[in-house]
Scaffold this motif. Structure first.
Motif, mmCIF file in Angstrom:
data_model
loop_
_atom_site.group_PDB
_atom_site.id
_atom_site.type_symbol
_atom_site.label_atom_id
_atom_site.label_comp_id
_atom_site.label_asym_id
_atom_site.label_seq_id
_atom_site.Cartn_x
_atom_site.Cartn_y
_atom_site.Cartn_z
ATOM 1 N N GLU A 1 18.629 19.708 -28.459
ATOM 2 C CA GLU A 1 19.151 21.067 -27.615
ATOM 3 C C GLU A 1 19.529 20.076 -26.394
ATOM 4 O O GLU A 1 20.329 20.908 -25.650
ATOM 5 N N HIS B 1 21.209 27.589 -32.883
ATOM 6 C CA HIS B 1 20.135 26.821 -33.439
ATOM 7 C C HIS B 1 20.662 26.669 -34.870
ATOM 8 O O HIS B 1 20.288 25.184 -35.346
ATOM 9 N N LEU C 1 15.145 30.352 -24.724
ATOM 10 C CA LEU C 1 15.558 28.763 -24.940
ATOM 11 C C LEU C 1 15.549 28.284 -23.382
ATOM 12 O O LEU C 1 16.658 27.963 -22.899
ATOM 13 N N THR D 1 22.775 23.039 -34.178
ATOM 14 C CA THR D 1 22.042 22.257 -33.839
ATOM 15 C C THR D 1 21.081 21.477 -35.173
ATOM 16 O O THR D 1 21.219 20.251 -35.321
ATOM 17 N N ASP D 2 20.611 22.551 -35.767
ATOM 18 C CA ASP D 2 19.946 21.930 -37.192
ATOM 19 C C ASP D 2 20.817 21.410 -38.165
ATOM 20 O O ASP D 2 20.375 20.515 -38.943
#
Length: 356
Positions: free
Chosen positions: A244, A234, A85, A237-238
């Motif tokens: 990000e 992840h 990332l 954030t979703d």
């Protein structure tokens, strides 16, 4: 906060974070619990560092606070690199730099200024810090400029990144030699004429050996919670539709900066603004000149090298933070309104990053 209550909350949050991770709880719940836990373990790290710093003296103590205050950010970044990332790594580095220059320093000047009106620190040190901040933004701008014009290939960009990283590490090591060795006396934080300093703070709560043990234990705890936190980013954030860039630059950076927040603000309120600036500005410089370059080499060890190319948005944010922080600190005197200005710029950047 009462010390017994703090350690009780530290233990509970750490255990809950571990339980959530290993029992496979909902990932959003894991993120929230881990975020709370890392605030407490970072606070524990700050307490341990403050005790060790008492035995080391103010300048070295400020360096220790900055270094171990950045430990959480460094460890989180290493786990992010392991996951590939890179964009979030750079965002978290950006957030750490602007967070220290604008939020940590701003709150320190604001709250310290409300209590002491005008606070002063070594003007020569302020000048050197300003020069180093300029070097930091230049070193980030050059790789982005060449890579953005496609004047060099990907392989050459990687080579440039390693070269810049190596030079910055050397510059930071020589700065430590300069500031803590050859020119230590000239950069000491001395009282100005007519300035009233408060008496020295009380003795540290722990012995030297106990402080060192606590420092090691806290660092290990930060490593565990950082890994648990990164594994849930992840999903977080979703779930909330956040970029990000915003999560890395603000949420993770604020969480990782918890130790510096408390240490720098408390020192400023005790009228030790020199040590407070050393933590806030010194931490930003350490991120730009040492932590970020080290991460470039760390990524190479994982077999997937990260370049030193930051986005235009990140460069603008860092540049704005450097300009306003340098302008406010260059005269060696601060007040609460200057602190408010720094926090205001941080809030403006926060809104802009959130809308991306």
């Amino acid at each position: 906060m009462n010390q017994k209550l703090f350690f009780a909350l530290l233990a509970v949050s750490f255990i809950l974070s571990g339980a959530a991770h290993y029992a496979g709880w909902n990932e959003t719940v894991q993120f929230v619990i881990s975020a709370v836990a890392i605030v407490f373990v970072a606070g524990f790290l700050g307490k341990a560092t403050e005790n060790v710093a008492h035995y080391a003296g103010q300048r070295i103590g400020g360096l220790l606070n900055a270094t171990f205050g950045n430990a959480a950010e460094l460890i989180i970044a290493i786990f992010l690199i392991r996951e590939g990332l890179f964009d979030m790594v750079k965002a978290s580095l950006t957030g750490a730099i602007i967070g220290n220059l604008l939020l940590v320093l701003g709150l320190s000047l604001f709250l310290g200024g409300l209590k002491h009106k005008i606070q002063t620190f070594n003007r020569t040190l302020a000048g050197h810090n300003g020069s180093l901040m300029s070097i930091a933004i230049i070193s980030l701008f050059i790789p982005a400029m060449f890579a953005g014009t496609k004047a060099i290939t990907h392989e050459e960009t990687q080579l440039l990144s390693f070269a810049v990283a190596g030079i910055l590490i050397a510059a930071y090591i020589l700065w430590l030699l300069f500031s803590l060795g050859t020119h230590k006396r000239f950069l000491a934080d001395e009282a100005h004429p007519g300035e009233t300093r408060e008496p020295e703070e009380e003795k540290p709560a722990w012995s030297r050996s106990m402080s060192i043990v606590a420092l090691v234990v806290a660092t290990v705890m930060v490593a565990f919670v950082s890994e648990w936190l990164v594994g849930t980013i992840h999903a977080f954030t979703d779930r909330f539709g956040m970029s990000e860039l915003f999560v890395g630059a603000f949420i993770i950076a604020i969480i990782g900066n918890a130790a510096e927040h408390s240490a720098a603000v408390m020192l400023a309120m005790k009228n030790k603004i020199g040590a407070s600036v050393e933590i806030a500005v010194g931490s930003s410089l350490q991120i730009a000149l040492f932590v970020a370059p080290v991460l470039v080499f760390v990524s190479f060890l994982f077999g997937n090298p990260m370049d030193f190319v930051f986005t235009t948005i990140e460069l603008v944010a860092i540049g704005v933070a450097v300009i306003i922080a340098k302008s406010i600190t260059q005269d060696g005197a601060t007040n609460w309104y200057e602190g408010f200005l720094l926090v205001s710029v941080y809030a403006i950047l926060g809104v802009a990053f959130f809308l991306i």
